[in-house]
Enzyme design. Structure first.
Site, PDB file in Angstrom:
ATOM      1  N   ARG A   1       0.840  -1.187   0.000  1.00  0.00           N
ATOM      2  CA  ARG A   1       0.000   0.000   0.000  1.00  0.00           C
ATOM      3  C   ARG A   1       0.875   1.235   0.000  1.00  0.00           C
ATOM      4  O   ARG A   1       1.971   1.244   0.543  1.00  0.00           O
ATOM      5  CB  ARG A   1      -0.904   0.030   1.246  1.00  0.00           C
ATOM      6  CG  ARG A   1      -1.911  -1.083   1.280  1.00  0.00           C
ATOM      7  CD  ARG A   1      -3.073  -0.776   0.324  1.00  0.00           C
ATOM      8  NE  ARG A   1      -4.039  -1.846   0.327  1.00  0.00           N
ATOM      9  CZ  ARG A   1      -4.310  -2.589  -0.732  1.00  0.00           C
ATOM     10  NH1 ARG A   1      -3.676  -2.410  -1.865  1.00  0.00           N
ATOM     11  NH2 ARG A   1      -5.235  -3.527  -0.661  1.00  0.00           N
TER      12      ARG A   1
ATOM     13  N   GLU B   1      -2.441   8.140  -5.980  1.00  0.00           N
ATOM     14  CA  GLU B   1      -2.395   7.583  -7.330  1.00  0.00           C
ATOM     15  C   GLU B   1      -3.619   8.059  -8.102  1.00  0.00           C
ATOM     16  O   GLU B   1      -4.725   7.986  -7.574  1.00  0.00           O
ATOM     17  CB  GLU B   1      -2.351   6.058  -7.277  1.00  0.00           C
ATOM     18  CG  GLU B   1      -1.061   5.553  -6.672  1.00  0.00           C
ATOM     19  CD  GLU B   1      -0.960   4.033  -6.644  1.00  0.00           C
ATOM     20  OE1 GLU B   1      -1.898   3.342  -7.087  1.00  0.00           O
ATOM     21  OE2 GLU B   1       0.063   3.534  -6.187  1.00  0.00           O
TER      22      GLU B   1
ATOM     23  N   HIS C   1       0.996   0.391 -10.834  1.00  0.00           N
ATOM     24  CA  HIS C   1       0.258  -0.548  -9.986  1.00  0.00           C
ATOM     25  C   HIS C   1      -0.921  -1.060 -10.813  1.00  0.00           C
ATOM     26  O   HIS C   1      -2.020  -0.563 -10.716  1.00  0.00           O
ATOM     27  CB  HIS C   1      -0.216   0.163  -8.720  1.00  0.00           C
ATOM     28  CG  HIS C   1      -0.860  -0.737  -7.728  1.00  0.00           C
ATOM     29  ND1 HIS C   1      -0.163  -1.690  -7.023  1.00  0.00           N
ATOM     30  CD2 HIS C   1      -2.143  -0.839  -7.321  1.00  0.00           C
ATOM     31  CE1 HIS C   1      -0.988  -2.319  -6.217  1.00  0.00           C
ATOM     32  NE2 HIS C   1      -2.198  -1.843  -6.383  1.00  0.00           N
TER      33      HIS C   1
END
Length: 108
Positions: free
Chosen positions: A25, A54, A75
């Protein structure tokens, strides 16, 4: 921001060959502390596919092009062809089941 400079450097105040990898995370690692540790050579390198915000915003300390010992990857593990095909198939199955009056994959 669980891991600050003191923890990242394992309490050491010297150069090290240790590396940090974060694929969990974004807020686990304090980004400013990580950038400082990389710049000061207190850790050898770092790799991450997650950031605190993000998509990353302009001004993020980890987006400094001078951090040559840092690798940031998208990601997007869910984005493989197979994963997207499964997602579309499940969408079709969900719609068909709903139309038949027997909804599936419900979150109550």
């Amino acid at each position: 921001n669980c891991l600050g400079l003191e923890i990242l450097c394992f309490g050491k105040k010297k150069k090290t060959r240790d590396c940090v990898i974060n694929c969990g995370r974004g807020r686990i690692v304090n980004e400013a502390a990580l950038a400082d540790a990389l710049k000061q050579g207190e850790i050898a390198g770092a790799a991450t596919d997650v950031l605190t915000v993000e998509p990353p915003k302009e001004g993020n300390v980890l987006l400094d092009a001078r951090l040559l010992n840092l690798i940031i990857t998208p990601h997007s593990a869910w984005g493989s062809v197979e994963a997207r095909q499964r997602m579309v198939q499940q969408l079709v199955e969900n719609a068909q089941a709903f139309q038949a009056g027997q909804p599936i994959r419900r979150v109550n």
